[in-house]
Design a protein around this motif. Structure first.
Motif, short mmCIF file in Angstrom:
data_model
loop_
_atom_site.label_atom_id
_atom_site.label_comp_id
_atom_site.label_asym_id
_atom_site.label_seq_id
_atom_site.Cartn_x
_atom_site.Cartn_y
_atom_site.Cartn_z
N GLU A 1 0.83 -1.21 0.00
CA GLU A 1 0.00 0.00 0.00
C GLU A 1 0.86 1.26 0.00
O GLU A 1 0.33 2.37 0.12
CB GLU A 1 -0.93 0.01 1.22
N THR A 57 -6.83 2.20 5.87
CA THR A 57 -7.80 1.68 6.83
C THR A 57 -7.45 0.21 7.09
O THR A 57 -6.76 -0.42 6.27
CB THR A 57 -9.23 1.79 6.28
N GLU A 58 -7.94 -0.33 8.21
CA GLU A 58 -7.50 -1.66 8.63
C GLU A 58 -7.78 -2.74 7.58
O GLU A 58 -7.00 -3.68 7.41
CB GLU A 58 -8.13 -2.04 9.98
N ASP A 59 -8.89 -2.60 6.85
CA ASP A 59 -9.23 -3.62 5.84
C ASP A 59 -8.21 -3.69 4.70
O ASP A 59 -8.17 -4.65 3.95
CB ASP A 59 -10.65 -3.38 5.29
N LYS A 60 -7.40 -2.64 4.57
CA LYS A 60 -6.38 -2.61 3.50
C LYS A 60 -5.03 -3.11 3.99
O LYS A 60 -4.04 -3.04 3.27
CB LYS A 60 -6.22 -1.17 3.00
N LYS A 61 -4.96 -3.55 5.24
CA LYS A 61 -3.62 -3.81 5.80
C LYS A 61 -2.92 -4.96 5.07
O LYS A 61 -3.55 -5.93 4.65
CB LYS A 61 -3.67 -4.02 7.30
N ASP A 62 -1.62 -4.78 4.93
CA ASP A 62 -0.79 -5.76 4.22
C ASP A 62 -0.04 -6.57 5.28
O ASP A 62 0.86 -6.06 5.92
CB ASP A 62 0.18 -4.99 3.31
#
Ligand SMILES: CC(C)(COP(=O)(O)OP(=O)(O)OC[C@H]1O[C@@H](n2cnc3c(N)ncnc32)[C@H](O)[C@@H]1OP(=O)(O)O)[C@@H](O)C(=O)NCCC(=O)NCCS
Length: 172
Positions: A75, A81-86
């Protein structure tokens, strides 16, 4: 009273000069310009300023310290946002420095906690750093922030020669 902000072009000269006072492997103007322009897609430089302390200690400028964090994530360096965390992302602490005259007053701790916030806002699960084994104040700050020693690199630093202590923080 104080500010901690992302580096701008007008900060570069002061950071280069403070960096030279303390380290041998200095950052270059080109590298810092690349960070400001976002051509560099991994590094974030935080600039710590206080007009009050600069006046009180008769310092050449309001720059009292800076910190550099490297974020390696699919990213990029943007807040997410948390849903995008890698889950495979990681960060590395590349630098933290407080001006000599102002050390041991809690300022390093304050700056470092902002560096941790940078990682937290990007949900980075692993943060790495290396530090001279004799650097007691730095190691104290890192331990207070949840870093644990994970290894040693023999004779990693020069002038003077010294081992590096490797430390990691795991945010699970
Ligand atoms: C490392 C550095 C950023 C710490 O900043 P600082 O503002 O002096 O640190 P703080 O005042 O926030 O102190 C942090 C802790 O270390 C302790 N400490 C400070 N100086 C110390 C010393 N010389 N020996 C042992 N402990 C020390 C403080 O008491 C504090 O612990 P506490 O919370 O239990 O009181 C600063 O010393 C520095 O710029 N050093 C040169 C650059 C460097 O080595 N950077 C790290 C590697 S990149």
């Amino acid at each position: 009273m104080y500010s901690i902000t992302n580096i701008k072009n007008t900060d570069i000269d002061e950071v280069l000069s403070l960096d030279k006072e303390c380290f041998l492997d200095n950052w270059s103007r080109k590298e810092l310009e690349g960070i400001v322009s976002r051509e560099n897609k991994t590094d974030i430089v935080l600039i710590y300023r206080s007009d009050k302390l600069s006046t009180e200690y008769n310092l050449p400028s309001s720059l009292i310290g800076y910190g550099i964090v490297r974020i390696l994530s699919k990213e990029g360096i943007n807040e997410i946002t948390e849903d995008k965390k890698d889950p495979n992302s990681e960060a590395e602490i590349l630098r933290i420095q407080i001006r000599k005259e102002l050390r041991n007053k809690g300022l390093g701790k304050k700056l470092f906690s902002e560096m941790m916030n940078i990682c937290n806002r990007r949900f980075i699960p692993k943060i790495y750093l290396e530090v001279r084994t004799s650097n007691a104040p730095a190691i104290k700050i890192y331990e207070q922030n949840g870093f644990v020693k994970t290894g040693t690199r023999k004779n990693y630093y020069q002038n003077p020669q010294e081992d590096a202590t490797l430390m990691t923080k795991t945010n699970l």
